[in-house]
Scaffold this motif. Structure first.
Motif, mmCIF file in Angstrom:
data_model
loop_
_atom_site.group_PDB
_atom_site.id
_atom_site.type_symbol
_atom_site.label_atom_id
_atom_site.label_comp_id
_atom_site.label_asym_id
_atom_site.label_seq_id
_atom_site.Cartn_x
_atom_site.Cartn_y
_atom_site.Cartn_z
ATOM 1 N N SER A 88 0.785 -1.215 -0.424
ATOM 2 C CA SER A 88 0.012 -0.214 -0.271
ATOM 3 C C SER A 88 1.024 1.037 0.296
ATOM 4 O O SER A 88 2.183 1.294 0.686
ATOM 5 C CB SER A 88 -0.826 0.300 1.275
ATOM 6 O OG SER A 88 -0.197 0.603 2.401
ATOM 7 N N ALA A 89 0.839 2.646 -0.828
ATOM 8 C CA ALA A 89 1.685 3.344 -1.273
ATOM 9 C C ALA A 89 0.785 5.069 -0.359
ATOM 10 O O ALA A 89 -0.612 4.498 -1.245
ATOM 11 C CB ALA A 89 1.511 3.035 -2.335
ATOM 12 N N SER A 90 1.839 5.770 -0.112
ATOM 13 C CA SER A 90 1.212 6.772 0.237
ATOM 14 C C SER A 90 0.834 7.380 -1.068
ATOM 15 O O SER A 90 3.075 7.946 -0.995
ATOM 16 C CB SER A 90 1.363 7.458 1.987
ATOM 17 O OG SER A 90 1.687 8.482 1.356
ATOM 18 N N VAL A 91 0.638 8.599 -1.329
ATOM 19 C CA VAL A 91 0.776 9.271 -3.171
ATOM 20 C C VAL A 91 0.167 10.241 -2.329
ATOM 21 O O VAL A 91 -0.526 10.841 -1.800
ATOM 22 C CB VAL A 91 -0.814 8.984 -4.287
ATOM 23 C CG1 VAL A 91 0.063 8.834 -4.810
ATOM 24 C CG2 VAL A 91 0.142 7.681 -4.148
ATOM 25 N N GLU A 92 1.578 11.252 -2.744
ATOM 26 C CA GLU A 92 1.280 13.048 -2.420
ATOM 27 C C GLU A 92 1.190 13.361 -3.963
ATOM 28 O O GLU A 92 1.221 13.425 -4.686
ATOM 29 C CB GLU A 92 2.378 13.631 -2.107
ATOM 30 C CG GLU A 92 2.552 15.003 -2.483
ATOM 31 C CD GLU A 92 3.921 16.078 -2.445
ATOM 32 O OE1 GLU A 92 4.509 15.436 -2.317
ATOM 33 O OE2 GLU A 92 3.728 17.445 -2.501
ATOM 34 N N MET A 93 -0.773 13.745 -3.684
ATOM 35 C CA MET A 93 -1.688 14.206 -5.110
ATOM 36 C C MET A 93 -0.796 15.263 -5.605
ATOM 37 O O MET A 93 -1.143 16.099 -4.458
ATOM 38 C CB MET A 93 -2.931 14.263 -5.317
ATOM 39 C CG MET A 93 -3.266 12.477 -4.617
ATOM 40 S SD MET A 93 -3.028 11.239 -5.452
ATOM 41 C CE MET A 93 -3.831 11.967 -6.879
#
Ligand SMILES: Cc1cc2nc3c(=O)[nH]c(=O)nc-3n(C[C@H](O)[C@H](O)[C@H](O)COP(=O)(O)OP(=O)(O)OC[C@H]3O[C@@H](n4cnc5c(N)ncnc54)[C@H](O)[C@@H]3O)c2cc1C
Lengths: 331, 267
Positions: free
Chosen positions: A165-170
């Protein structure tokens, strides 16, 4: 060295095969890896490669990034690349990415090389391999300039898959465009004859439309045999310039278009095997076979191009007779 | 929409029937006997030119060809191309080599477009081949578009349909034999053409004579456009070992051939 892997997601939010391979190429460079994704949604794709060792994920998502459109795709890719500030940017050469990659490079002041078949870093030096003059010669390139944006061809790099599970900066992007994608026009499932992932390429040449031993043309029979083999094998159909030009003028096989043309001014498909039928095997055609593995041909002429070291096996025979038997055997 | 300016970017490539061999030249790789090889208009750029002429006829527009290549070779090729459709030419005298850098090529071409007298970007359509038959990066057009401030771009185009008000739809090739259909509000836009829908026009000596009246002076005052190839190094260029040991099967019964092929396909 910071390496950005840059790609669009697919319609279902996943990461496509070509993109997974480009990620493999980016990872192979061994720098600090950053991932940038754009599309209608990016989380699913980011999760599918969360464990690939990237230190950071950037994303641009929303309905205006759902379709392949220059204005929005270029803006998204530009924003990601600027946020990442990488020296090397690796992207897949899908039609969607290929439409914008060079424009994005221009915006970044980056250098660009496309459709790489090799990319490696040895002792801090990066060498890219690509083909020139329509696959007639292969060259190795090095560049001092950074950033350097490259796109990689499919089938050349091992795909990277590492779910988690990745934490994505939008990032927020407001694209300027006066264009809209209206629709995708795909051949009906039973009329789909171009299949990039097929194991076999069947090439139909102009001989199928020519007068045969009895002095007559047998175009209907030709169409039946070609479609018969395609349905029995799920092969992809390719053709020669001579035959598609005739088909365009309504003279020959109705299911052929310019998109089937293989060669100098056609496509360069990748299939493990290829069978050429009623095709002479002239150089402008055969350059399109550069990435076809095993090659066989059926031709009445023992001196045709295929005999000159262009095929592994040439059967000197009537393709109508051979194909008819072959379709029966494979049914 | 009347009075469109359709600028086609295109140059020459060696005739595809020629055998090509790389050699190393003073500034990097080159083709053996490059200046002696017969040349043709780059095929996809050729399609772009014919499509441009076809569209120009419908909208009372004008076609320009901006070509970067060695002047003497361009002149030879133009003797034939000029007979196809009416156009004016801007000549940039520089390399048409597949080993030249795409970004430098794009900068030279964008400069050439800007030089067209009376250029009106609100009426500008930039056409070209979606890939060259030399470098084949598919990169140059996009960069020219960016340099000219054009952000409505299409690649692998096989069709344009223009409405009265100048808005248009295009069909672009995408994967698996499919097309993507897009609409655009109108110029300025950029289209990288694939094959299009038009056959090569027959030679028309009258068109040729008219064109050559403008082409000869344009060649005479060609802008020198040497490309530096800065920061681009070739570690090597070679011909692949492509010859196979072909087994030629003659006089074999059709049944045997079919069985052998079936086994091979199934394997
Ligand atoms: C600028 C340029 C670009 C080009 N680009 C391309 C390109 O992208 N792709 C391409 O394909 N070509 C291209 N060409 C054209 C190329 O040079 C050839 O003309 C073309 O490939 C010939 O097509 P063909 O082999 O199908 O037809 P032909 O040369 O007509 O050959 C037909 C073959 O069918 C065989 N045959 C006939 N009947 C039978 C039968 N019953 N059984 C078995 N065999 C039979 C004949 O022996 C013959 O070998 C290009 C040419 C130029 C000048």
């Amino acid at each position: 060295m910071k390496v950005l892997f840059l790609a669009h997601t697919e319609e279902d939010g996943s990461l496509g095969k070509a993109a997974a391979e480009a990620l493999g190429a980016a990872k192979g460079l061994g720098g600090e890896l950053v991932i940038g994704l754009f599309g209608a949604e990016v989380q699913k794709a980011a999760d599918s490669v969360a464990g690939c060792g990237a230190v950071k994920f950037y994303g641009v998502a929303g309905p205006e990034f759902a379709t392949a459109r220059y204005g929005s795709d270029a803006a998204a890719a530009e924003a990601i690349a600027k946020a990442a500030g990488a020296e090397i940017i690796v992207a897949p050469s899908t039609s969607r990415m290929s439409r914008v990659a060079a424009g994005v490079a221009q915006r970044l002041g980056a250098k660009i090389d496309t459709r790489l078949t090799g990319l490696e870093a040895v002792g801090g030096k990066i060498t890219a391999t690509r083909w020139f003059y329509r696959q007639r010669m292969v060259g190795k390139i090095e560049r001092d300039a950074r950033p350097w944006l490259v796109t990689t061809d499919t089938g050349c790099f091992a795909p990277c898959e590492a779910a988690g599970s990745a934490s994505v900066e939008m990032l927020t992007v407001a694209p300027a465009t006066r264009s809209q994608v209206v629709e995708i026009i795909a051949p009906a499932a039973d009329a789909q004859t171009i299949r990039p992932d097929a194991k076999l390429l069947l090439v139909a040449g102009a001989g199928w439309g020519k007068s045969q031993a009895d002095g007559q043309k047998h175009v209907d029979e030709a169409a039946r045999l070609i479609l018969g083999l395609l349905s029995a094998t799920q092969a992809s159909l390719g053709s020669s310039k001579s035959l598609v030009d005739q088909s365009g003028e309504g003279a020959a096989l109705p299911f052929l278009t310019h998109m089937h043309q293989v060669g100098q001014t056609g496509s360069t498909p990748r299939h493990p095997k290829g069978l050429a039928t009623c095709c002479h095997g002239e150089e402008p055609h055969v350059v399109g076979w550069r990435f076809v593995g095993e090659r066989r041909a059926i031709n009445l002429d023992a001196n045709c191009g295929w005999a000159q070291g262009k095929a592994d096996v040439l059967y000197v025979a009537d393709a109508f007779a051979v194909m008819s038997k072959l379709v029966d055997l494979l049914k | 929409m009347k009075g469109l300016q359709i600028v086609v970017l295109g140059s020459i490539v060696p005739d595809p029937l020629q055998t090509l061999e790389p050699v190393s030249g003073p500034t990097g790789p080159a083709l053996k006997n490059e200046l002696m090889l017969p040349a043709v208009l780059d095929p996809w750029a050729g399609h772009a030119l014919y499509e441009a002429a076809n569209l120009a006829k419908k909208v009372e527009g004008k076609v320009y060809l901006v070509a970067l290549g060695p002047k003497a070779k361009l002149q030879q090729v133009m003797m034939n191309v000029a007979q196809k459709v009416p156009f004016e030419i801007v000549v940039l005298d520089g390399p048409a080599s597949g080993f030249a850098d795409a970004a430098e090529t794009a900068a030279a071409l964008a400069g050439g477009v800007e030089k067209i007298p009376g250029l009106d970007k609100s009426k500008l359509l930039v056409f070209g081949g979606w890939q060259s038959a030399s470098r084949g990066t598919g990169a140059v057009l996009q960069m020219v578009g960016e340099l000219l401030g054009i952000t409505d771009q299409f690649q692998g185009v096989d069709e344009i349909a223009m409405a009265e008000d100048g808005s248009f739809t295009v069909l672009e090739r995408i994967e698996g034999g499919s097309y993507q259909k897009s609409s655009c509000q109108g110029a300025p836009a950029l289209l990288g053409w694939a094959t299009g829908n038009l056959p090569e026009p027959p030679n028309n000596p009258q068109v040729g004579m008219q064109n050559m009246r403008l082409i000869m002076p344009a060649l005479a005052k060609a802008t020198p456009a040497p490309l530096k190839g800065e920061g681009l190094k070739y570690a090597g260029v070679e011909l692949p070992s492509q010859r196979r040991e072909t087994r030629v099967v003659k006089n074999a019964p059709v049944e045997d051939i079919a069985r052998e092929l079936a086994d091979w396909i199934r394997a």
